[in-house]
Design a protein around this motif. Structure first.
Motif, PDB file in Angstrom:
ATOM      1  N   ARG A   7       6.526  11.518  31.245  1.00 52.69           N
ATOM      2  CA  ARG A   7       7.300  11.455  32.494  1.00 52.69           C
ATOM      3  C   ARG A   7       7.840  12.832  32.896  1.00 52.69           C
ATOM      4  N   ASP A   8       7.777  13.808  31.995  1.00 49.99           N
ATOM      5  CA  ASP A   8       8.230  15.169  32.306  1.00 49.99           C
ATOM      6  C   ASP A   8       7.092  16.083  32.745  1.00 49.99           C
ATOM      7  N   MET A   9       5.869  15.567  32.755  1.00 55.35           N
ATOM      8  CA  MET A   9       4.716  16.392  33.114  1.00 55.35           C
ATOM      9  C   MET A   9       4.568  16.449  34.633  1.00 55.35           C
ATOM     10  N   SER A  10       5.347  17.304  35.250  1.00 57.45           N
ATOM     11  CA  SER A  10       5.300  17.472  36.700  1.00 57.45           C
ATOM     12  C   SER A  10       4.053  18.231  37.105  1.00 57.45           C
ATOM     13  N   GLN A  11       3.706  18.154  38.383  1.00 55.94           N
ATOM     14  CA  GLN A  11       2.563  18.919  38.882  1.00 55.94           C
ATOM     15  C   GLN A  11       2.819  20.411  38.733  1.00 55.94           C
ATOM     16  N   ARG A  12       4.064  20.822  38.866  1.00 58.47           N
ATOM     17  CA  ARG A  12       4.404  22.238  38.701  1.00 58.47           C
ATOM     18  C   ARG A  12       4.064  22.710  37.290  1.00 58.47           C
ATOM     19  N   LEU A  13       4.365  21.885  36.295  1.00 60.55           N
ATOM     20  CA  LEU A  13       4.041  22.248  34.914  1.00 60.55           C
ATOM     21  C   LEU A  13       2.537  22.236  34.700  1.00 60.55           C
ATOM     22  N   ILE A  14       1.872  21.238  35.237  1.00 63.68           N
ATOM     23  CA  ILE A  14       0.412  21.171  35.105  1.00 63.68           C
ATOM     24  C   ILE A  14      -0.244  22.396  35.730  1.00 63.68           C
ATOM     25  N   ASP A  15       0.282  22.847  36.866  1.00 64.69           N
ATOM     26  CA  ASP A  15      -0.289  24.005  37.550  1.00 64.69           C
ATOM     27  C   ASP A  15      -0.229  25.274  36.695  1.00 64.69           C
ATOM     28  N   VAL A  16       0.712  25.324  35.753  1.00 65.99           N
ATOM     29  CA  VAL A  16       0.814  26.488  34.876  1.00 65.99           C
ATOM     30  C   VAL A  16      -0.447  26.623  34.026  1.00 65.99           C
ATOM     31  N   TYR A  17      -1.066  25.492  33.680  1.00 69.06           N
ATOM     32  CA  TYR A  17      -2.309  25.548  32.902  1.00 69.06           C
ATOM     33  C   TYR A  17      -3.433  26.218  33.691  1.00 69.06           C
ATOM     34  N   VAL A  55      -3.581  13.132  32.724  1.00 69.40           N
ATOM     35  CA  VAL A  55      -4.731  13.682  31.998  1.00 69.40           C
ATOM     36  C   VAL A  55      -5.774  14.223  32.975  1.00 69.40           C
ATOM     37  N   ARG A  56      -6.062  13.471  34.018  1.00 72.93           N
ATOM     38  CA  ARG A  56      -7.046  13.907  35.009  1.00 72.93           C
ATOM     39  C   ARG A  56      -6.623  15.220  35.647  1.00 72.93           C
ATOM     40  N   ARG A  57      -5.351  15.344  36.017  1.00 78.59           N
ATOM     41  CA  ARG A  57      -4.871  16.557  36.661  1.00 78.59           C
ATOM     42  C   ARG A  57      -4.818  17.727  35.681  1.00 78.59           C
ATOM     43  N   LEU A  58      -4.480  17.447  34.429  1.00 84.07           N
ATOM     44  CA  LEU A  58      -4.495  18.499  33.414  1.00 84.07           C
ATOM     45  C   LEU A  58      -5.893  19.058  33.228  1.00 84.07           C
ATOM     46  N   ARG A  59      -6.878  18.175  33.153  1.00 81.30           N
ATOM     47  CA  ARG A  59      -8.244  18.618  32.909  1.00 81.30           C
ATOM     48  C   ARG A  59      -8.863  19.254  34.147  1.00 81.30           C
ATOM     49  N   LYS A  60      -8.332  18.946  35.299  1.00 82.27           N
ATOM     50  CA  LYS A  60      -8.764  19.663  36.493  1.00 82.27           C
ATOM     51  C   LYS A  60      -8.214  21.088  36.474  1.00 82.27           C
ATOM     52  N   ALA A  61      -6.966  21.227  36.022  1.00 84.38           N
ATOM     53  CA  ALA A  61      -6.340  22.548  35.934  1.00 84.38           C
ATOM     54  C   ALA A  61      -6.909  23.373  34.794  1.00 84.38           C
ATOM     55  N   ARG A  62      -7.224  22.719  33.667  1.00 82.18           N
ATOM     56  CA  ARG A  62      -7.737  23.410  32.475  1.00 82.18           C
ATOM     57  C   ARG A  62      -8.800  22.513  31.839  1.00 82.18           C
TER      58      ARG A  62
END
Length: 204
Positions: A7-17, A55-62
């Motif tokens: 619940r703390d995995m914001s898009q802003r944090l994901i974008d850092v990857y 997970v999908r957004r994380l793997r799109k970023a990295r």
């Protein structure tokens, strides 16, 4: 960080990857269950669909990010269908490694007095099935080109991610005869804490 609540995995944090190459391509993201009903009973604050979206957004970023997780099987009220939802999530996401446990009551917690406690034998069977699936995924990951363990004299060399802090990895695992082994990363120059291209396991 090493662990983040979903619940703390914001898009802003994901974008850092996507924007920070030096951030290691790994995240420990505990999910606990793949059943929305059980996640709600655990008061986790997210659904299985929301976890999949992260997970999908994380793997799109990295694209090469590796994920590890935590699971609890046999939470009070967990049906066979709930457990199958967990297996389905594992198959869909694919984890590099995971910690999985049977639910055990803790005095004073709301779950300890819930009805529909799962039978111990059933919990054990579900844990075995989950761990077998997770082991298969880890074995498949290790079998990818560049990840194959190889014996080199008295050492087992295995490809490991680069150490972003320039320090040696220190893992411990039981050896074949119960002896402890240390895993430390070495760079191409042979010194600990280098690029992390390979690792040695030595008997201590």
């Amino acid at each position: 960080f090493t662990t983040s609540h979903p619940r703390d995995m914001s898009q802003r944090l994901i974008d850092v990857y996507a924007s920070t190459p030096k951030l290691v391509s790994h995240l420990h993201l505990p999910v606990q269950s793949g059943s929305d009903r059980i996640l709600a009973a655990m008061k986790r604050g997210y659904t299985a669909l929301e976890y999949r979206s992260i997970v999908r957004r994380l793997r799109k970023a990295r694209p090469d990010v590796s994920l590890t997780s935590d699971f609890i099987v046999g939470f009070p009220g967990e049906s066979r269908e709930d457990f199958e939802d967990t297996l389905a999530l594992v198959r869909e996401v694919g984890f590099a490694q995971a910690y999985s446990f049977k639910y055990s009551p803790r005095p004073g917690t709301p779950a300890s007095v819930m009805e529909d406690q799962v039978d111990e034998d059933e919990k054990a069977a579900r844990l075995d099935a989950l761990q077998a699936l997770l082991d298969d995924q880890q074995a498949a990951l290790n079998a990818r080109p560049g990840n194959e363990p190889r014996w080199d004299g008295p050492y087992l060399r295995k490809s490991v991610p680069p150490d972003p802090w320039g320090k040696p990895y220190q893992y411990r695992s039981p050896g074949e005869n119960g002896a402890d082994f240390d895993l430390s990363s070495y760079g191409k120059d042979g010194r600990p804490g280098g690029t992390g291209d390979d690792a040695d396991i030595t008997d201590r």
